[in-house]
Each structure stands twice: as structure tokens, then as C-alpha cells.
Design a protein around this motif. Structure first.
Motif, PDB file in Angstrom:
ATOM      1  N   SER A 227       0.856  -1.192   0.000  1.00  0.00           N
ATOM      2  CA  SER A 227       0.000   0.000   0.000  1.00  0.00           C
ATOM      3  C   SER A 227       0.889   1.239   0.000  1.00  0.00           C
ATOM      4  O   SER A 227       1.797   1.352   0.826  1.00  0.00           O
ATOM      5  N   ASN A 228       0.611   2.139  -0.935  1.00  0.00           N
ATOM      6  CA  ASN A 228       1.385   3.382  -0.965  1.00  0.00           C
ATOM      7  C   ASN A 228       0.551   4.455  -1.655  1.00  0.00           C
ATOM      8  O   ASN A 228      -0.532   4.159  -2.178  1.00  0.00           O
ATOM      9  N   GLY A 229       1.021   5.685  -1.619  1.00  0.00           N
ATOM     10  CA  GLY A 229       0.236   6.766  -2.219  1.00  0.00           C
ATOM     11  C   GLY A 229       0.966   8.091  -2.141  1.00  0.00           C
ATOM     12  O   GLY A 229       2.134   8.148  -1.753  1.00  0.00           O
ATOM     13  N   LEU A 230       0.244   9.130  -2.477  1.00  0.00           N
ATOM     14  CA  LEU A 230       0.857  10.453  -2.604  1.00  0.00           C
ATOM     15  C   LEU A 230       0.808  11.278  -1.323  1.00  0.00           C
ATOM     16  O   LEU A 230       1.395  12.349  -1.255  1.00  0.00           O
ATOM     17  N   SER A 231       0.079  10.790  -0.296  1.00  0.00           N
ATOM     18  CA  SER A 231      -0.289  11.676   0.812  1.00  0.00           C
ATOM     19  C   SER A 231       0.880  12.168   1.642  1.00  0.00           C
ATOM     20  O   SER A 231       0.832  13.275   2.169  1.00  0.00           O
ATOM     21  N   LYS A 232       1.911  11.371   1.803  1.00  0.00           N
ATOM     22  CA  LYS A 232       2.959  11.731   2.762  1.00  0.00           C
ATOM     23  C   LYS A 232       4.227  12.179   2.046  1.00  0.00           C
ATOM     24  O   LYS A 232       4.634  13.327   2.166  1.00  0.00           O
TER      25      LYS A 232
END
Ligand code: PLP
Length: 427
Positions: A227-232
């Protein structure tokens, strides 16, 4: 009595959101508040991503439920390039934030949720909403509040055929701690033996201070969803974009989740998906941005860790991300004399008396009487700090003068907190 779903009855808004609301209210009343409550990136969205978003503002069509093919390909390429992982873009699922995908996963996969105490605030409430069991894994400070293979083994052995979902988050919220290769390998062996599905929450991977994040998927590829993403690490929490990458062996789960997604959110915002591609692509700008962001966060968390240890707190050494998780139990006598016997009281009094907002350890699954708090060290002008860090010459560290000049609100809040808590030890 309102006819509420039994699972939702009594569920309070996320702790993080309510402390932020209270801080804002105090600020509106003219009081100065250091906002160490909400874990939001202090840094601006990288310019390459903003430019890409602006170019695609006119994209108005619904996109495929799994996500834009070019974005799924960019995410699979990024996982290969940065972590040496081999995921098929066909098995990448893009969603409106990883939080939403986690909810869909818990809804779709029928297994017991297993999470370490402490863990991020939303995993357990999501299980509760869905009506799933949640098992907390005990941790201790000697192991940096990390999951150990022995503890996981003990839970699994007690009921070996039960389906389980283990969520492992590193660098961690709330602790800032990550896992070494040996630790990941040992946990992977237990997970494989008991067919535990691992959700590897790597949302802070780009902010590993050493720039050396390693995924458990290296050691347990067949059972790990990344799971990964742009938020941090890309500073874009408000863009609401995250992604799960599934191994071929769990493709059935990706298919089922996509079906649920198609009946709920349909697809993630189209311009955002186009803009996101630039965040996952290999570019000099993204690389320089990440180096500078790690340098700033590494320096402020390092300074905070020293201050807290000096005052008598026990806490894991931070390896990445935004957070410190001190336990002030060693100072309990003095704090108790001042009427603070649990972490919620400690946080309320810190906000009222010294204007420092932070979250109680009990919100993260720690025992209420443990005097632990989560400090999000992100209250400073991130754009200015990032620009200053990118002007440092190679090998030069962000020292105290740098922190005074660019991260002062957080540094002084940490000092204020340590003085205030320490004063309790002497009264
Ligand atoms: N996981 C962790 C550990 C987090 O701290 C957060 C956000 O605070 C999330 C997941 C959710 O991130 P998002 O939904 O913005 O992708």
C-alpha cells in the motif's frame, strides 16, 4: 434513539480530526497553538505533479475502476525501480486514498485483523465498522514497539487455520520506527507458515531518512499487498490518491475489491490520476524533493528525540516519517501529582497549559494509563524549509541553526513540552 447500524453506534470521529478541530478553535480565539496533532505533510506538492495536474484539468470522463492504465504502469515501474518489487500493473488498484482501499480490503477479505499496539488510528475502527475481529499484538520498547515474529507466531499458533490480515506500517505512524531486513524476513517466515495476508502500509516509504526503505514483499511476495500513495512523501494528502499492488496469488482479492469499488466510488478523480503519474516517474525534481524532505524531517525528528530522551521519556529512535512517540511513564509521579494519570489527560492539559496539540497514546492502542503521546513534528513552513535544505551542499546536515531558522515552531513546541513535562518530575 436513532436507528444507527450497531457497528457504528458510539463511534467518534477520528481522534486526529477532533484534536485538530479543537486546536483550530483555540487559534480562532486568539491563542497560539503548536499543531503537533495532525499528521499532514508540511511540504508543498512537487511542481512536476502540479504542472501535470494543471495540464489535465479538462479530463472529465470516468476512468476504469482499477485506475488509469498509464498510472498503474507508472506505479508498477516505481515499485520495481525503488524497491526491487515485481508487481503486474494489471494487479494494481488505484483508489481515493489508501484509507478507503484499506476499508474495502477489510470488507472484502474475510479474516481477523491483526495489528501491533501501537498502530495508526483508523485500522481498528474500520474493522469495527465492518464487524470484524481485531487482535492487537503486544509490543515493547526494547524492540522499538515493533511486531516480533515470536508474538505473531503465538497468536497464529493459538488458532492456526484462522484467516488473518496483518497490517504492518513502516516507517511507522505513530512510532517513526522501521524494520530491518532480518526483522522483515523473520516476520515473513511466520506469515508464510500460517498463510497470513500482509498489508504492507508503506505510505511513508519515501521519507525513510536513509533513503533505504525495504518492503516485506521482498521476503513474502506471494502474500503481501503493498500500500502506498501520494499523501505523505509527495505532500498531497488532499489529492486523495493511493494504490494497492497485489501479487498474482492474490489477484482474486484485487478482482473482488475492484467489484466493490465499482459499486461505491466508481473511480478516482481523473485529473488527479494524470497528475499522480509525475510523482511516480523517475525525475530529477522528484529525487531532489525527496532528498530535501528526508533531510528536514530527519533533522527535526533527531533533535526532538534527543530532547525527549534527555527529559526522561522512552521512545523508539525514528527511522522515517513525521512522528515521535514518547512515553513519559518514568515521570508519572510528578505528572500524577499534577492530576494527570492517563495519556488523554496529559494531551488535554498540554493543549490548555502550553498550547501544544498532540494525540494520546491510547488512541493508538496503548493502555490508557501509559503516558505516551504522538507528536507529529510538522508545524513549520515546509516550502521554506525545503528550499533551504535544497541549498545545503552535499553532505552538509541540517543543524540546530537550520532548525531554528526553518522549523522553529516545532522545535520550540518540543522544548516547551519537555520543560513542562520535566517540571512535573520536580514538583
Ligand atoms: N496509513 C498511515 C499509517 C497513515 O498515517 C495514513 C494517513 O494519515 C494513511 C494510511 C492514509 O493515507 P491516505 O488515505 O491519505 O492514503
Amino acid at each position: 434513539m436513532y436507528p444507527l447500524n450497531e457497528n457504528v453506534r458510539g463511534l467518534a470521529p477520528s481522534a486526529t480530526i477532533s484534536i485538530n478541530a479543537l486546536s483550530r478553535q483555540m487559534q480562532a480565539e486568539g491563542r497560539s497553538v503548536a499543531r503537533l496533532g495532525l499528521g499532514q505533510s508540511p511540504f508543498p506538492v512537487p511542481q512536476v505533479m502540479r504542472d501535470a495536474l494543471a495540464r489535465h484539468a479538462g479530463e472529465k470522463d470516468y476512468l476504469p475502476v482499477k485506475g488509469l492504465p498509464a498510472l498503474r504502469q507508472a506505479i508498477a515501474d516505481w515499485l520495481r525501480r525503488t524497491e526491487g518489487l515485481d508487481y503486474d500493473p494489471e494487479h494494481v488498484l488505484v483508489g481515493p486514498g489508501t484509507k478507503e482501499l484499506m476499508f474495502l480490503l477489510q470488507l472484502t477479505y474475510h479474516g481477523e485483523l491483526v495489528i501491533p499496539a501501537p498502530s495508526w488510528v483508523s485500522y481498528a475502527p474500520q474493522a469495527r465498522i465492518i464487524g470484524r475481529q481485531c487482535r492487537w499484538l503486544p509490543t515493547d520498547i526494547e524492540h522499538g514497539l515493533r511486531v516480533t515474529p515470536e508474538v505473531l507466531e503465538a497468536i497464529c499458533r493459538s488458532d492456526p487455520y484462522r484467516a488473518r490480515l496483518l497490517i504492518l506500517n513502516y516507517p511507522g505512524n505513530p512510532t517513526g520506527a522501521s524494520y530491518g531486513r532480518d526483522q522483515l524476513q523473520a516476520i515473513a517466515e511466520v506469515a508464510r507458515r500460517y498463510r497470513v495476508v500482509v498489508l504492507s502500509d508503506e505510505i511513508y516509504s519515501g521519507l525513510d531518512f536513509a533513503g533505504d526503505h525495504v518492503s516485506i514483499a521482498r521476503y513474502y511476495p506471494e502474500g503481501t499487498i503493498v500500500s502506498n500513495g501520494l499523501s505523505k512523501w509527495a505532500g498531497a494528502g488532499g489529492w486523495r490518491l493511493g494504490a494497492f499492488a497485489f501479487p498474482d496469488q492474490l489477484a482474486w482479492l484485487a478482482v473482488a475489491m475492484a467489484a466493490v469499488a465499482s459499486e461505491t466510488y466508481t473511480s478516482t478523480a481523473a485529473p488527479i490520476q494524470y497528475g499522480a503519474i509525475a510523482g511516480f516517474e523517475d525525475s530529477g525534481e522528484m529525487a531532489a524533493y525527496l532528498v530535501a524532505a528526508r533531510q528536514v524531517m530527519g533533522a527535526i525528528l533527531g533533535a526532538g528525540h534527543r530532547l525527549l530522551v534527555d527529559v526522561g521519556a522512552r521512545l523508539p529512535e525514528p527511522d522515517g516519517g513525521f512522528y515521535l512517540f514518547p512515553d513519559f511513564t518514568a515521570l508519572a509521579d510528578g505528572l500524577r501529582r499534577r492530576g494527570m494519570t492517563n495519556s488523554a489527560q496529559l494531551c488535554r492539559r498540554a493543549l490548555e497549559e502550553i498550547g501544544v496539540a498532540c494525540l494520546p497514546g491510547s488512541d493508538f492502542g496503548r493502555p490508557p494509563e501509559e503516558l505516551s503521546v504522538r507528536l507529529a513534528c510538522v508545524d513549520f513552513d515546509g516550502a521554506r524549509a525545503l528550499a533551504a535544505a535544497s541549498r545545503l551542499s552535499s553532505g552538509e546536515l541540517a543543524d540546530e541553526a537550520f532548525l531554528r531558522g526553518h522549523c522553529n515552531p516545532t522545535l520550540t513546541a518540543l522544548e516547551r513540552l519537555c520543560d513542562w513535562v520535566g517540571a512535573g518530575a520536580m514538583t
